[in-house]
Design a protein around this motif. Structure first.
Motif, PDB file in Angstrom:
ATOM      1  N   THR A 250      -8.440 -24.787  40.646  1.00  0.00           N
ATOM      2  CA  THR A 250      -7.358 -25.158  39.732  1.00  0.00           C
ATOM      3  C   THR A 250      -6.562 -26.325  40.302  1.00  0.00           C
ATOM      4  O   THR A 250      -6.251 -27.291  39.594  1.00  0.00           O
ATOM      5  N   THR A 251      -6.238 -26.253  41.594  1.00  0.00           N
ATOM      6  CA  THR A 251      -5.524 -27.348  42.241  1.00  0.00           C
ATOM      7  C   THR A 251      -6.345 -28.625  42.196  1.00  0.00           C
ATOM      8  O   THR A 251      -5.826 -29.701  41.902  1.00  0.00           O
ATOM      9  N   ALA A 252      -7.639 -28.512  42.471  1.00  0.00           N
ATOM     10  CA  ALA A 252      -8.512 -29.688  42.421  1.00  0.00           C
ATOM     11  C   ALA A 252      -8.532 -30.282  41.026  1.00  0.00           C
ATOM     12  O   ALA A 252      -8.517 -31.514  40.855  1.00  0.00           O
ATOM     13  N   SER A 253      -8.550 -29.440  40.010  1.00  0.00           N
ATOM     14  CA  SER A 253      -8.612 -29.911  38.631  1.00  0.00           C
ATOM     15  C   SER A 253      -7.434 -30.792  38.286  1.00  0.00           C
ATOM     16  O   SER A 253      -7.573 -31.772  37.541  1.00  0.00           O
ATOM     17  N   ALA A 254      -6.266 -30.481  38.844  1.00  0.00           N
ATOM     18  CA  ALA A 254      -5.058 -31.231  38.513  1.00  0.00           C
ATOM     19  C   ALA A 254      -4.768 -32.370  39.471  1.00  0.00           C
ATOM     20  O   ALA A 254      -4.106 -33.344  39.088  1.00  0.00           O
ATOM     21  N   LEU A 255      -5.294 -32.297  40.718  1.00  0.00           N
ATOM     22  CA  LEU A 255      -4.769 -33.196  41.747  1.00  0.00           C
ATOM     23  C   LEU A 255      -5.810 -33.938  42.574  1.00  0.00           C
ATOM     24  O   LEU A 255      -5.436 -34.785  43.394  1.00  0.00           O
ATOM     25  N   GLN A 256      -7.081 -33.676  42.380  1.00  0.00           N
ATOM     26  CA  GLN A 256      -8.077 -34.336  43.214  1.00  0.00           C
ATOM     27  C   GLN A 256      -9.023 -35.207  42.389  1.00  0.00           C
ATOM     28  O   GLN A 256      -9.296 -34.926  41.217  1.00  0.00           O
ATOM     29  N   MET A 257      -9.518 -36.242  43.047  1.00  0.00           N
ATOM     30  CA  MET A 257     -10.568 -37.038  42.441  1.00  0.00           C
ATOM     31  C   MET A 257     -11.824 -36.194  42.312  1.00  0.00           C
ATOM     32  O   MET A 257     -12.177 -35.451  43.225  1.00  0.00           O
ATOM     33  N   GLY A 258     -12.479 -36.292  41.162  1.00  0.00           N
ATOM     34  CA  GLY A 258     -13.678 -35.505  40.953  1.00  0.00           C
ATOM     35  C   GLY A 258     -13.399 -34.036  40.832  1.00  0.00           C
ATOM     36  O   GLY A 258     -14.296 -33.214  41.041  1.00  0.00           O
ATOM     37  N   GLY A 259     -12.169 -33.652  40.464  1.00  0.00           N
ATOM     38  CA  GLY A 259     -11.784 -32.255  40.426  1.00  0.00           C
ATOM     39  C   GLY A 259     -12.020 -31.566  39.104  1.00  0.00           C
ATOM     40  O   GLY A 259     -11.569 -30.443  38.910  1.00  0.00           O
ATOM     41  N   ASN A 260     -12.707 -32.236  38.167  1.00  0.00           N
ATOM     42  CA  ASN A 260     -12.997 -31.666  36.845  1.00  0.00           C
ATOM     43  C   ASN A 260     -11.728 -31.288  36.077  1.00  0.00           C
ATOM     44  O   ASN A 260     -11.489 -30.112  35.777  1.00  0.00           O
ATOM     45  N   PRO A 261     -10.892 -32.277  35.740  1.00  0.00           N
ATOM     46  CA  PRO A 261      -9.679 -31.974  34.980  1.00  0.00           C
ATOM     47  C   PRO A 261     -10.028 -31.528  33.567  1.00  0.00           C
ATOM     48  O   PRO A 261     -11.152 -31.745  33.096  1.00  0.00           O
ATOM     49  N   PRO A 262      -9.083 -30.892  32.867  1.00  0.00           N
ATOM     50  CA  PRO A 262      -9.330 -30.486  31.479  1.00  0.00           C
ATOM     51  C   PRO A 262      -9.728 -31.685  30.625  1.00  0.00           C
ATOM     52  O   PRO A 262      -9.349 -32.831  30.913  1.00  0.00           O
TER      53      PRO A 262
END
Length: 341
Positions: A250-262
């Motif tokens: 979830t953190t990656a989705s919002a804050l990381q490159m390549g984190g699979n955001p919505p």
């Protein structure tokens, strides 16, 4: 080896000249101490030319981990990154060398600027400049063995992302994290990281008036502001729905490159949401930065609710209270961290 020593002597000469010119030496505070591990990496790469890839990896591992145990974690993934960095180094070395040469003066200049806002600033963690193997431009980490907490600056990724007018703002952003860490402990909930990163962007905007989105780190890997505003309700509702989630995905989705955001939201949209959230509090960053975790969660939640109200967003409201759990290193989430640290 001779080239490296000449570069170091040139840097010392430049620092001495700038410090003494016009009698300014007494007015310039001593730069915070840091350890240069980037030069030993380069020296080892140069000295192992002609050896097999396996031998070069082993030598680099041995030398770097002797200087800072746990710097390069065990595992095939790290070995592959070392091999890739070695192969790429001849092409990367000019920019890498410029970062090594510029870093001491740039860091000192940022500290001078920083202490105008935070006069009692003192780095709570040891600072290292190193080759990050493409993992981060800057951030803290807990190194094994012993979970030693350190601040790491990646010369390779700084050269990639900040070889322009974003170098000083980037350092302000990261030094702010050190200041913030004196009062706020790393924690696993999504809101914690959104809060930390939003405050760092806010601090940069405060200390560098009229900073561009590039200088605010809001364009890595692509512009963040406009596509987030285009899906503003979705962005707010994601943060609200996952406010206390501790799942690293979830953190990656919002804050990381390549984190699979919505769908429809850009990589690292959480940085912009956090920035807007801190501004919505109506409080100065100097005050916000001194809040402990419990008080910060209340203020962050109130800021998010204000943003939701202003956007007429019908999101689920985060609970009034929730315990903060565990500690996680605040790694440099500007860089490419598809595997995490």
């Amino acid at each position: 080896m001779r080239r490296v020593w000449k570069r170091q002597l040139a840097v010392v000469s430049l620092c001495t000249s700038l410090a003494t010119a016009g009698g300014l030496a007494a007015k310039v505070p001593r730069p915070p101490s840091y350890v240069d591990l980037a030069t030993p990496f380069e020296t080892t790469v140069t000295e192992t030319v002609g050896q097999t890839e396996a031998m070069r990896i082993a030598t680099i591992r041995a030398r770097m981990n002797a200087l800072l145990p746990g710097l390069y974690p065990d595992g095939a993934g790290t070995d592959q990154r070392i091999a890739s960095a070695v192969r790429q180094f001849p092409a990367d070395s000019p920019g890498y060398d410029r970062v090594i040469a510029a870093f001491p003066m740039a860091l000192n200049g940022v500290i001078v600027r920083f202490r105008k806002v935070f006069p009692d600033f003192a780095a709570p963690l040891p600072i290292y400049l190193y080759h990050s193997l493409g993992q981060r431009d800057g951030g803290s980490d807990y190194l094994q063995p012993g979970k030693r907490h350190v601040m790491l600056f990646g010369a390779d990724m700084i050269a990639r992302y900040h070889s322009d007018d974003s170098f000083e703002p980037f350092l302000v952003h990261e030094i702010f994290h050190l200041e913030h860490a004196r009062h706020f402990a790393d924690c696993d909930q999504l809101w914690c990281t959104v809060w930390q990163e939003g405050l760092a962007v806010d601090a940069t905007a405060t200390m560098i008036p009229h900073a561009t989105d590039h200088q605010l780190l809001l364009d890595i890997p692509a512009p963040v502001r406009a596509p987030t505003e285009a899906r503003w309700t979705d962005a707010l509702c994601f943060v609200a729905a996952h406010f206390d989630d501790t799942d690293s995905a979830t953190t990656a989705s919002a804050l990381q490159m390549g984190g699979n955001p919505p769908d429809g939201l850009p990589d690292r949209f959480g940085y912009y949401v956090g920035f807007r959230l801190t501004q919505a509090t109506g409080l100065k960053v100097t005050r916000l930065s001194r809040l402990g975790n419990m008080d910060a969660r209340t203020v962050a939640r109130d800021g998010l609710l204000k943003l939701m109200h202003d956007a007429h967003a019908g999101c689920a409201v985060p609970p009034t209270a929730s315990p903060t759990r565990s500690l996680r290193a605040r790694v440099g989430r500007h860089a490419d961290e598809k595997e995490g640290s």
